[in-house]
Design an enzyme around this catalytic site. Structure first.
Site, PDB file in Angstrom:
ATOM      1  N   SER A   1       0.836  -1.196   0.000  1.00  0.00           N
ATOM      2  CA  SER A   1       0.000   0.000   0.000  1.00  0.00           C
ATOM      3  C   SER A   1       0.871   1.247   0.000  1.00  0.00           C
ATOM      4  O   SER A   1       0.375   2.348   0.081  1.00  0.00           O
ATOM      5  CB  SER A   1      -0.913  -0.006   1.221  1.00  0.00           C
TER       6      SER A   1
ATOM      7  N   ASP B   1      -8.465  -7.013  13.552  1.00  0.00           N
ATOM      8  CA  ASP B   1      -8.210  -8.447  13.329  1.00  0.00           C
ATOM      9  C   ASP B   1      -7.067  -8.960  14.206  1.00  0.00           C
ATOM     10  O   ASP B   1      -7.055 -10.133  14.587  1.00  0.00           O
ATOM     11  CB  ASP B   1      -7.903  -8.720  11.859  1.00  0.00           C
TER      12      ASP B   1
END
Ligand code: PLP
Length: 319
Positions: free
Chosen positions: A77, A209
């Protein structure tokens, strides 16, 4: 293979003369506000603007002559892309980078500026891991993952190794958490050099997560979280670092986008330094714990400073 502190030390030897030994920033004003001694490892001032240079350089420096000649591929990213591109340029290795089409313009430009070939994909519909693996197979390239690799984890650990060498033992450590490469490496260094330390990972509230995974005892996969912390928009932890996190991490905390912007403001106004949203995760957790860390020596990893200046200004202005 699960890396150890010896691998972090070996990485530090490889990085010597190539990575900056970034400063440890302090502020009496901020310390008074939170009631602790806060030691900020400023990886926003690292080469290419983030700690990721450490892991990428370590992984590339370990490649053999044939692998170097064929070249490397990475998906990212942003910061890992720039890190691999810069490390590859320094080592004379051709690099291909798979980046999301909506990656910050400054990150795409920097990656191309380091001489890498950029291939784009849609981060909400396409699988970057499959695309990276496909390019590796088709072109004979070595895939350098952003966090799920022992040499990357070991390289990332060198930042906290320097922090403790330079500032002394710490009681607690707060580290931004995406795929867990930085946190896992930090655990290896911190546990070896400051054995009593309590270690915390901090992830975006929109994608917890990491917290779910440690609670459940297995790696939990989520949809790409929507957050301004673009360096931590990961869908799952890496398998390489997970056992280290299970062994060493006291807890995983979260920070909202609004809290990250508040911390960007503190870094600008009080520490006089530019930090990207993801880089603020650790400090956001420290701020949320103000008053509950009495007199403690707190290490915080500020992971990066790559943010479009217009976007930075808009976030600080509350737009
Ligand atoms: C990649 C990145 C992170 C997360 O690192 P992981 O090793 O994926 O957990 C945090 N902050 C910045 C600035 C990053 O570029």
């Amino acid at each position: 293979m699960i890396p150890t502190f010896a691998d972090v030390q070996a990485a530090a030897d490889r990085l010597r003369g190539h990575a900056h030994r970034t400063p440890v920033l302090t502020s009496r004003r901020f310390d008074a506000e939170v009631g602790a001694e806060v030691l900020v490892k400023a990886e926003n001032l690292q080469r290419m603007g983030a700690f990721k240079f450490r892991g990428a350089f370590n992984a590339l420096a370990k490649l053999d002559a044939d692998q170097r000649r064929a070249g490397v591929v990475a998906y990212s990213s942003g910061n890992h892309a720039q890190a691999v591109a810069l490390a590859a340029r320094i080592l004379g290795i051709p690099a291909t980078i798979v980046m999301p089409h909506d990656a910050p313009a400054v990150k795409v430009a920097a990656t191309k500026g380091y001489g890498a070939q950029v291939v784009t994909y849609d981060r909400y519909t396409e699988d970057r891991e499959r695309l990276g693996a496909q390019l590796a197979a088709e072109r004979g390239l070595t895939l350098i993952p952003p966090y799920d690799h022992p040499d990357v984890v070991a390289g990332q650990g060198t930042a906290v190794m320097e922090l403790i060498e330079d500032a002394g033992p710490i009681d607690a450590l707060f580290v931004p958490l995406g795929g867990g490469g930085l946190l896992a490496g930090s655990c290896l260094a911190a546990r070896a050099l400051s054995p009593q330390v309590r270690i915390f990972g901090v992830e975006p509230e929109a994608g917890d997560d990491g917290r779910q995974s440690l609670a459940k005892g297995e790696i939990v996969h989520i949809d790409t979280p929507v957050t301004i912390a673009d360096g931590a928009q990961t869908q799952h932890l890496g398998a390489t670092g997970f056992p280290i996190l299970q062994r060493e991490v006291a807890d995983v905390l979260t920070a909202s986008d609004a809290e990250l912007v508040e911390v960007m403001r503190i870094f600008a106004a009080t520490y006089k330094t530019v930090v990207e949203p993801t880089g603020c995760l650790g400090m956001a957790a420290v701020r949320a714990l103000a008053g509950r860390l009495p007199g403690r020596r707190i290490g915080v990893v500020v992971s990066g400073g790559n943010v479009d200046i217009e976007r930075y200004a808009a976030l600080l202005a509350g737009a």
